[in-house]
Design an enzyme around this catalytic site. Structure first.
Site, PDB file in Angstrom:
ATOM      1  NE  ARG A  92       2.742  -7.437  -4.567  1.00  0.00           N
ATOM      2  CZ  ARG A  92       2.366  -6.509  -5.424  1.00  0.00           C
ATOM      3  NH1 ARG A  92       1.318  -5.757  -5.164  1.00  0.00           N
ATOM      4  NH2 ARG A  92       3.027  -6.332  -6.555  1.00  0.00           N
ATOM      5  CG  ASP A 193      -1.966   6.193  -3.980  1.00  0.00           C
ATOM      6  OD1 ASP A 193      -1.593   6.343  -5.154  1.00  0.00           O
ATOM      7  OD2 ASP A 193      -2.134   5.064  -3.475  1.00  0.00           O
TER       8      ASP A 193
END
Length: 322
Positions: A92, A193
């Site tokens: 990632r 979030d």
């Protein structure tokens, strides 16, 4: 497929301070239609062990680099990365090295450490959070919420969805409210979030027509069906979207300026990625922003019976605020 959907995003500022509000989109009716009657069938880090990393990689990634990543993401987002996640982290974050032009993890991480206000921090966090969600996931929670809403009646109500992800949970809450109290109920759903990318998706309210968890009736009642370039997609109707407001928020930040106290909090499948002390700290802060007697919904693998001074178990993974 190139998206031509009109975003509902009104404003997005820096993590923990900006807002993403959902408002009825501008007219684009020629691209959407009411969903017909034919049946349509409708993310946090795993701690599972991963195999050792192959040696032949584009960038050198040492044990020391991984330890630095673990420390940085823990300090920034409270996420506890366990051993065995080196391959996931490498995969990632390698994308961030390419995008930012750094040739090594050491130099990239040093850049972050020396620049605490660097916008790249948000990308770093976004890369290391994974969002797994669906409409009406853990359905028994929505049945309990329905009964609670019926008993509450027309009283103004504030609900907080702590991990909004791509929006399936917030819109499931909104559908539950609409089905129980109607589309004009005095209910506000605050949805947050830490990952700004997923909030962008959530604020648009556009999903695949085959998204899991949606009944044919709910598809007809609460979604528009894409036509032409939007074939195969559905979009949340504006009258449902009015219930929700999206905003970036980091549970690790010390200042929780969230407005009036909440009656209900959905914090599901979030705490499992925190260690014990961090879980307790977050629970204390959630307790402080809830009304006495409010309800806290958690994930199926989360248990907080050792925090009885804050929350008492009411039902399956549902707690009452003391």
């Amino acid at each position: 497929m190139k998206a031509r959907f009109l975003p509902h995003i009104v404003q997005c500022a820096r993590l923990g301070r900006g807002k993403l509000k959902v408002r009825p989109p501008l007219s684009d009716n020629h691209a959407w239609a009411t969903v017909g009657s034919r049946p349509l069938h409708a993310t946090m880090i795993s701690t599972a062990e991963a195999p050792s990393m192959p040696v032949d990689r584009e960038f050198t990634f040492t044990t020391r680099d991984f330890a630095r990543v673990r420390s940085l993401i823990y300090d920034r987002a409270g996420i506890s990365l366990h051993d065995g996640k080196q391959a996931m982290v490498y995969s990632r974050l390698s994308r961030r090295l390419r995008d930012t032009g750094y040739s090594s993890f050491e130099s990239y991480l040093q850049w972050l450490e020396q620049s605490p206000s660097q916008p790249e921090w948000q990308e770093f966090v976004n890369c290391l959070t994974t969002n797994l969600t669906s409409f009406f996931r853990e359905e028994h929670h929505f049945h309990m919420l329905t009964e609670w809403l019926k008993a509450r009646g027309s009283k103004p109500t504030r609900i907080w969805c702590c991990a909004a992800s791509t929006g399936e949970e917030p819109y499931s809450l909104a559908m539950t409210v609409a089905e129980t109290l109607g589309l004009h109920a005095p209910v506000k759903i605050f949805c947050s979030d830490i990952d700004t990318n997923v909030l962008t998706t959530a604020s648009r309210g556009v999903y695949d027509v085959n998204s899991r968890g949606l009944s044919p009736q709910r598809l007809r009642n609460y979604f528009l069906k894409g036509k032409g370039a939007h074939e195969g997609s559905i979009r949340v109707k504006p009258e449902l979207a009015r219930f929700v407001e999206f905003r970036p928020f980091n549970l690790m930040q010390t200042s929780w300026q969230l407005g009036e106290a909440f009656d209900v909090v959905f914090c599901r499948n979030v705490m499992i990625y925190f260690d014990g002390p961090t879980q307790r700290k977050v629970l204390e802060r959630i307790h402080a922003v809830m009304k006495p007697g409010g309800m806290l919904y958690v994930g199926h693998s989360e248990n907080f019976t050792d925090s009885k001074d804050l929350f008492l178990l009411r039902g399956k993974t549902v707690y009452d605020r003391v």
